[in-house]
Scaffold this motif. Sequence first.
Motif, PDB file in Angstrom:
ATOM      1  N   ASP A  85       0.818  -1.204   0.000  1.00 24.42           N
ATOM      2  CA  ASP A  85       0.000   0.000   0.000  1.00 24.42           C
ATOM      3  C   ASP A  85       0.858   1.262   0.000  1.00 24.42           C
ATOM      4  N   SER A  86       2.101   1.141   0.452  1.00 21.66           N
ATOM      5  CA  SER A  86       2.957   2.321   0.460  1.00 21.66           C
ATOM      6  C   SER A  86       3.408   2.594  -0.959  1.00 21.66           C
ATOM      7  N   VAL A  87       3.977   3.767  -1.197  1.00 20.58           N
ATOM      8  CA  VAL A  87       4.438   4.073  -2.538  1.00 20.58           C
ATOM      9  C   VAL A  87       5.920   3.755  -2.704  1.00 20.58           C
ATOM     10  N   GLU A  88       6.505   3.116  -1.671  1.00 20.11           N
ATOM     11  CA  GLU A  88       7.876   2.654  -1.816  1.00 20.11           C
ATOM     12  C   GLU A  88       7.920   1.582  -2.891  1.00 20.11           C
ATOM     13  N   SER A  89       9.000   1.564  -3.673  1.00 18.15           N
ATOM     14  CA  SER A  89       9.065   0.484  -4.652  1.00 18.15           C
ATOM     15  C   SER A  89       9.425  -0.825  -3.962  1.00 18.15           C
ATOM     16  N   TYR A  90       9.001  -1.900  -4.557  1.00 16.36           N
ATOM     17  CA  TYR A  90       9.299  -3.216  -4.001  1.00 16.36           C
ATOM     18  C   TYR A  90       9.524  -4.211  -5.128  1.00 16.36           C
ATOM     19  N   VAL A  91      10.061  -5.360  -4.761  1.00 19.35           N
ATOM     20  CA  VAL A  91      10.344  -6.375  -5.767  1.00 19.35           C
ATOM     21  C   VAL A  91       9.380  -7.538  -5.569  1.00 19.35           C
ATOM     22  N   THR A  92       8.745  -7.957  -6.650  1.00 17.30           N
ATOM     23  CA  THR A  92       7.755  -9.038  -6.532  1.00 17.30           C
ATOM     24  C   THR A  92       8.447 -10.389  -6.356  1.00 17.30           C
ATOM     25  N   ASP A  93       7.629 -11.395  -6.063  1.00 18.26           N
ATOM     26  CA  ASP A  93       8.176 -12.742  -5.868  1.00 18.26           C
ATOM     27  C   ASP A  93       8.916 -13.220  -7.107  1.00 18.26           C
ATOM     28  N   ASP A  94       8.409 -12.827  -8.283  1.00 19.27           N
ATOM     29  CA  ASP A  94       9.087 -13.273  -9.498  1.00 19.27           C
ATOM     30  C   ASP A  94      10.139 -12.273  -9.985  1.00 19.27           C
ATOM     31  N   GLY A  95      10.539 -11.369  -9.090  1.00 16.33           N
ATOM     32  CA  GLY A  95      11.722 -10.566  -9.381  1.00 16.33           C
ATOM     33  C   GLY A  95      11.518  -9.312 -10.209  1.00 16.33           C
ATOM     34  N   ARG A  96      10.277  -8.835 -10.363  1.00 15.48           N
ATOM     35  CA  ARG A  96      10.066  -7.583 -11.082  1.00 15.48           C
ATOM     36  C   ARG A  96       9.994  -6.442 -10.089  1.00 15.48           C
ATOM     37  N   THR A  97      10.426  -5.263 -10.513  1.00 17.69           N
ATOM     38  CA  THR A  97      10.391  -4.112  -9.622  1.00 17.69           C
ATOM     39  C   THR A  97       9.123  -3.299  -9.871  1.00 17.69           C
ATOM     40  N   ASN A 106       5.546  -7.140 -19.978  1.00 21.13           N
ATOM     41  CA  ASN A 106       5.682  -6.457 -18.701  1.00 21.13           C
ATOM     42  C   ASN A 106       7.064  -6.725 -18.113  1.00 21.13           C
ATOM     43  N   ASP A 107       7.498  -7.970 -18.231  1.00 19.67           N
ATOM     44  CA  ASP A 107       8.774  -8.384 -17.674  1.00 19.67           C
ATOM     45  C   ASP A 107       9.950  -7.795 -18.454  1.00 19.67           C
ATOM     46  N   GLU A 108       9.894  -7.939 -19.778  1.00 20.51           N
ATOM     47  CA  GLU A 108      11.046  -7.549 -20.590  1.00 20.51           C
ATOM     48  C   GLU A 108      11.167  -6.051 -20.804  1.00 20.51           C
ATOM     49  N   PHE A 109      10.028  -5.375 -21.052  1.00 18.13           N
ATOM     50  CA  PHE A 109      10.104  -3.951 -21.356  1.00 18.13           C
ATOM     51  C   PHE A 109       9.676  -3.081 -20.182  1.00 18.13           C
ATOM     52  N   GLY A 110       9.238  -3.718 -19.108  1.00 19.09           N
ATOM     53  CA  GLY A 110       8.823  -2.953 -17.943  1.00 19.09           C
ATOM     54  C   GLY A 110       7.557  -2.148 -18.170  1.00 19.09           C
ATOM     55  N   THR A 111       6.772  -2.522 -19.206  1.00 21.31           N
ATOM     56  CA  THR A 111       5.549  -1.776 -19.501  1.00 21.31           C
ATOM     57  C   THR A 111       4.516  -1.955 -18.392  1.00 21.31           C
ATOM     58  N   THR A 112       3.959  -0.848 -17.945  1.00 21.74           N
ATOM     59  CA  THR A 112       2.881  -0.909 -16.968  1.00 21.74           C
ATOM     60  C   THR A 112       1.593  -1.250 -17.711  1.00 21.74           C
ATOM     61  N   ILE A 113       0.792  -2.149 -17.124  1.00 21.09           N
ATOM     62  CA  ILE A 113      -0.394  -2.614 -17.842  1.00 21.09           C
ATOM     63  C   ILE A 113      -1.639  -2.533 -16.960  1.00 21.09           C
ATOM     64  N   ALA A 114      -2.709  -1.969 -17.515  1.00 20.98           N
ATOM     65  CA  ALA A 114      -4.007  -2.066 -16.856  1.00 20.98           C
ATOM     66  C   ALA A 114      -4.891  -2.881 -17.777  1.00 20.98           C
ATOM     67  N   LEU A 115      -5.480  -3.963 -17.258  1.00 22.06           N
ATOM     68  CA  LEU A 115      -6.319  -4.758 -18.142  1.00 22.06           C
ATOM     69  C   LEU A 115      -7.646  -5.112 -17.516  1.00 22.06           C
ATOM     70  N   ILE A 116      -8.650  -5.171 -18.385  1.00 19.58           N
ATOM     71  CA  ILE A 116      -9.974  -5.611 -17.984  1.00 19.58           C
ATOM     72  C   ILE A 116     -10.107  -7.039 -18.453  1.00 19.58           C
ATOM     73  N   GLU A 117     -10.579  -7.925 -17.575  1.00 20.38           N
ATOM     74  CA  GLU A 117     -10.713  -9.311 -18.006  1.00 20.38           C
ATOM     75  C   GLU A 117     -11.801 -10.000 -17.198  1.00 20.38           C
ATOM     76  N   HIS A 118     -12.547 -10.856 -17.870  1.00 26.25           N
ATOM     77  CA  HIS A 118     -13.619 -11.577 -17.184  1.00 26.25           C
ATOM     78  C   HIS A 118     -13.168 -12.934 -16.664  1.00 26.25           C
ATOM     79  N   ASP A 119     -12.162 -13.515 -17.313  1.00 23.75           N
ATOM     80  CA  ASP A 119     -11.705 -14.845 -16.917  1.00 23.75           C
ATOM     81  C   ASP A 119     -10.901 -14.760 -15.619  1.00 23.75           C
ATOM     82  N   MET A 120     -11.504 -15.224 -14.520  1.00 24.43           N
ATOM     83  CA  MET A 120     -10.884 -15.073 -13.203  1.00 24.43           C
ATOM     84  C   MET A 120      -9.533 -15.773 -13.104  1.00 24.43           C
TER      85      MET A 120
END
Lengths: 332, 272
Positions: B3-15, B215-229
């Motif tokens: 929830d903070s705006v500090e950057s963090y690293v995900t489990d799969d290693g993305r920042t 997302n991983d290779e180019f670091g593109t931020t993505i917002a997506l709408i999807e119905h498939d849970m």
Amino acid sequence: MSSEFLYGIEVIINGLMAGVLYALVALGFVLIYKASGIFNYSQGVMALFAALTLVGIMEGQVPFSHLINAIFGTELHHFGWEVPAFLAIALTVVVMVIFAWLVQRFVFRHLVGQEPIILFMATIGLAYFLEGVGDLMWGSEIKTIALGLPQGNARWLEDVTSALGDDTFYGFFVRQLDIVAALVAMVLVTALIVFAQYTKQGRAMRAVADDHQAALSVGISLNFIWVLVWSLAGVVALVAGVMWGAKSGVQFSLSLIALKALPVLMLGGFTSIPGAIIGGLIIGVGEQLFEYTIGGPFLGGATENWFAYMLALLFLVFRPQGLFGEKIIERV
Amino acid sequence: MKDSVESYVTDDGRTIGGVMLDLRNITLRFGGVEAIKDISFNIREGEIRAIIGPNGAGKSSMLNIISGFYKPQEGEVLFDGVARPPMPPYQVARQGIARTFQNIALFEGMSVLDNVMTGRMNHMNASIFSQAMWFGKAQREEVENREAVERIIDFLEIQKIRKTPVSRLPYGLKKRVELARALAAEPRLLLLDEPMAGMNVEEKEDMSRFILDLNDEFGTTIALIEHDMGVVMDLSDRVVVMDYGRKIGDGTPDEVRGNQGVIDAYLGVSHD
Ligand SMILES: Nc1ncnc2c1ncn2[C@@H]1O[C@H](COP(=O)(O)OP(=O)(O)OP(=O)(O)O)[C@@H](O)[C@H]1O
Ligand SMILES: [Mg+2]
């Protein structure tokens, strides 16, 4: 070769010359229609206005002089200078671009998303308005264009080709002005195609013609493109106006060249650039050939006035989508 | 931590970085209908942010606000911490926000290659004359743009249909071409409105892989709408849940899955 046959060829050559000009006028319509879905009724008046402006600038006329004189009691008519042709042409192009911007800013920007018939009516209004403005700005006398375009027939062509037939054939009779007009029109058409295919703005223009929403999403300003196509249509109108005006003087009837483009559009389709070109040539050649073979000998002549429309109507019945348009399939 | 705006690293290693796009108290009305009611959420640099919710919840409307197609009556959009004045979609696109549409908006009359090339629109700066004359900067730019486009075509595995007119393609491939065009802009933020709708399982897997990879290779931020849970849970870092124009949940996939309001909305519990 028999002279009958050779005269037939001459008729075709002259038809092609006229056809190139028809194609050019039709292109003016296609440009705007493709990008915005507007059928621009004022295209012919734009040609008249552009030609008037060119002549006015070249002769150093004071624009709106009647109005100015009436209000201020002055006697202004001329600046007392003459503007060289190339500069006058450049200035006229600037005027047409400003016109394009004004039209977009004050008319069509407010009509985005309206029914096509409303847009069409707006262009009718625009046509009469522009006609009035042209009168007010430059006066309504018949004017001649002094661009130094060659008049008379092309003697060299006659001399070169007279050897083709026997003694009764004197060579192809083609007016020099028609040759120049055809050449200029070809250069302009080629330039337009290169522009549309290979430049960023041309790509953007094709994108807008295809899908507005998608065009917006890749960063194209619809407004910019609309000003662009109206400007290009203005340039096309200028060239058509000058070539036609050089033939028959710059006067109101010049605006009727738009009527020559209608059958071309019916034939070539409203959205196809190749269609406008081929359609123009077919109409040009068709009406001359018809007049030469049937109209003149059997129907008392002057069939050029209606033949193009008859041909276009026939075509419309059998191929409503035009020469190159995609087949229209009604989805139910 | 998330929830903070500090950057963090995900489990799969993305920042995941700070907040890139911040939507504050957005309300959108169509006549008397409130399609979006006072919604706030943000999108962080480098993350995959899902927006979910039942039909008519207002998801597409939200994307349309972000991309400038709709103008909210109330609320603010902050991009890189700066309040964004109302602007037309083409200006939003020029800021580095690209998108695809729920109902596919491609240039049907053009080839796949030309479609993707239009995505480069904002990477062409040569003057019109040098373009027409084909010299200097224009030539260099065209070559660069073509290379960029070819890389994207390779990346999305659509080499075979490069020259095909888009109108002849099946639905699934069209969706892929639309993604290619959006990617060609090299956006910082990519908005995808139901990128997998109408696809079969195999196509969905491909699309999921592309989204993760880019997302991983180019670091593109993505917002997506999807119905498939299943897809949403697999792909996204955080999820916003909407229902009837309101935000009813916001958090990691696990948090959202356990949220009672969300479960009710999806099971169709009546609203009162
Ligand atoms: N342009 C518009 N004009 C009028 N009403 C609209 C418009 N766009 C959306 N709406 C309305 O806003 C509400 C939300 O629609 P929206 O398309 O955002 O939903 P959605 O969550 O994307 O739904 P779906 O999952 O079906 O795509 C709906 O009631 C819809 O009818
Ligand atoms: Mg939607």
